[in-house]
Design an enzyme around this catalytic site. Structure first.
Site, mmCIF file in Angstrom:
data_model
loop_
_atom_site.group_PDB
_atom_site.id
_atom_site.type_symbol
_atom_site.label_atom_id
_atom_site.label_comp_id
_atom_site.label_asym_id
_atom_site.label_seq_id
_atom_site.Cartn_x
_atom_site.Cartn_y
_atom_site.Cartn_z
ATOM 1 N N ASP A 10 0.428 3.731 -3.408
ATOM 2 C CA ASP A 10 0.563 4.411 -2.121
ATOM 3 C C ASP A 10 -0.311 3.617 -1.124
ATOM 4 O OD1 ASP A 10 0.762 6.544 -0.138
ATOM 5 O OD2 ASP A 10 -1.270 7.071 -0.749
ATOM 6 N N ASP A 12 -1.638 4.905 2.596
ATOM 7 C CA ASP A 12 -2.645 5.653 3.353
ATOM 8 C C ASP A 12 -3.492 6.531 2.444
ATOM 9 O OD1 ASP A 12 -1.877 4.855 6.099
ATOM 10 O OD2 ASP A 12 0.037 5.703 5.449
ATOM 11 N N HIS A 83 5.805 7.603 18.940
ATOM 12 C CA HIS A 83 5.414 7.082 17.630
ATOM 13 C C HIS A 83 5.313 5.555 17.643
ATOM 14 C CE1 HIS A 83 6.049 6.137 13.253
ATOM 15 N NE2 HIS A 83 5.016 6.941 13.221
ATOM 16 N N ARG A 84 6.205 4.906 18.406
ATOM 17 C CA ARG A 84 6.124 3.437 18.523
ATOM 18 C C ARG A 84 4.819 3.034 19.197
ATOM 19 N NH1 ARG A 84 11.422 3.453 19.685
ATOM 20 N NH2 ARG A 84 11.133 3.287 21.938
ATOM 21 N N PRO A 128 6.254 -0.979 9.643
ATOM 22 C CA PRO A 128 5.316 -1.840 10.383
ATOM 23 C C PRO A 128 3.852 -1.423 10.180
ATOM 24 C CG PRO A 128 7.109 -1.080 11.805
ATOM 25 C CD PRO A 128 7.226 -0.327 10.524
ATOM 26 N N ASN A 129 3.630 -0.124 9.980
ATOM 27 C CA ASN A 129 2.251 0.344 9.781
ATOM 28 C C ASN A 129 1.727 -0.031 8.405
ATOM 29 O OD1 ASN A 129 2.289 1.348 12.333
ATOM 30 N ND2 ASN A 129 2.822 3.426 11.733
#
Ligand code: XBP
Ligand code: MG
Length: 249
Positions: A10, A12, A83-84, A128-129
């Protein structure tokens, strides 16, 4: 067959403590920028983590706590734009180097690469994060599969993302070990039949981890021993050998 064949991480809360000082701060920056007076405190964000996914979290907060706030139509497009912008702030925070890997993560990944154990990512975060953390702290090329965000129909606690990773790796669940930090992640992995190690953190430590093979405070280093919260203590730090023992148990 040599076990584990693969480690599935995972992102985060597991690779790094990204939520409190990363995602949360970036959400708040995006809210301010959009002219919204929304501000997620550390405690409130802890509760909001029950909603997986950044877009879903914003939507839930708007509907439950800010139902009187008018947001431009269509809401989905506004939330996607918000969010972007949040993702851009999150990248800046990572690039500034304020968020580091949790103890033992790099050591275990290095050991896996040396032993030919395959590596994969299974995260609820937007691609992307997830990539931003891998690029700043590790190397995306080390991971054979990077499964993130909207790639599957349902986010954790649904098992979809783990089914996807197993299909891509072409491995049975019994050959892989998952590293997670939350009850949602544990539910997703166990529903896909995967043995799971939990590295708990400040946001997740009170959660129900009964289904985990092992719960520790972090993966540990030779000079920074881990604490076992649930399961058998074998060594001061988590290793491939320990992973093997959990899979054959
Ligand atoms: C973490 C999440 C994510 C992040 C925000 O999931 O629930 O929603 O909080 O990320 P995991 P995005 O621990 O499974 O990685 O804003 O990119 O959705
Ligand atoms: Mg997590």
């Amino acid at each position: 067959m040599i076990l584990p064949q693969a480690l599935i991480f995972d992102v985060d809360g597991t690779l790094a403590e990204t939520e409190r000082d990363g995602h949360r701060v970036a959400f708040n920056q995006a809210f301010t920028e959009a002219g919204l007076d929304w501000d997620w405190s550390i405690a409130e964000y802890g509760k909001l983590l029950a909603i997986s996914g950044g877009k879903e979290r914003i939507h839930h907060y708007w509907q439950t706590a800010q139902a009187d706030t008018p947001i431009p139509d269509p809401p989905e497009a506004f939330i996607a734009r918000l969010h972007r912008h949040k993702s851009e702030h999150y990248h800046q925070l990572l690039t500034a180097g304020t968020i580091t890997l949790r103890p033992g993560v790099e050591r275990l990944i290095t050991a896996a690469r040396a032993a030919g154990v395959r590596l994969a990512i299974a995260t609820t975060s937007a691609l992307p994060n997830a990539m931003a953390l891998l690029e700043t702290s590790l190397d995306p090329a080390w991971f054979e599969v990077i499964a993130a965000g909207d790639i599957v129909p349902q986010k954790k606690p649904a098992p979809d993302i783990y089914h996807y990773v197993l299909t891509e790796l072409n491995l049975p669940a019994s050959a892989c070990l998952v590293l997670e930090d939350s009850a949602h992640g544990l539910t997703a992995a166990t529903q896909a039949g995967l043995t799971t190690v939990i590295t708990a953190n400040a946001y997740t430590q009170g959660q129900d981890f009964t289904a985990a093979a092992l719960v520790v405070n972090h993966l540990g280093e030779p000079d920074q021993p881990l604490k076992v919260i649930q399961g058998e203590a074998i060594a001061p730090y988590f290793s491939l050998d320990w992973a093997r023992q959990l899979l054959v148990a």
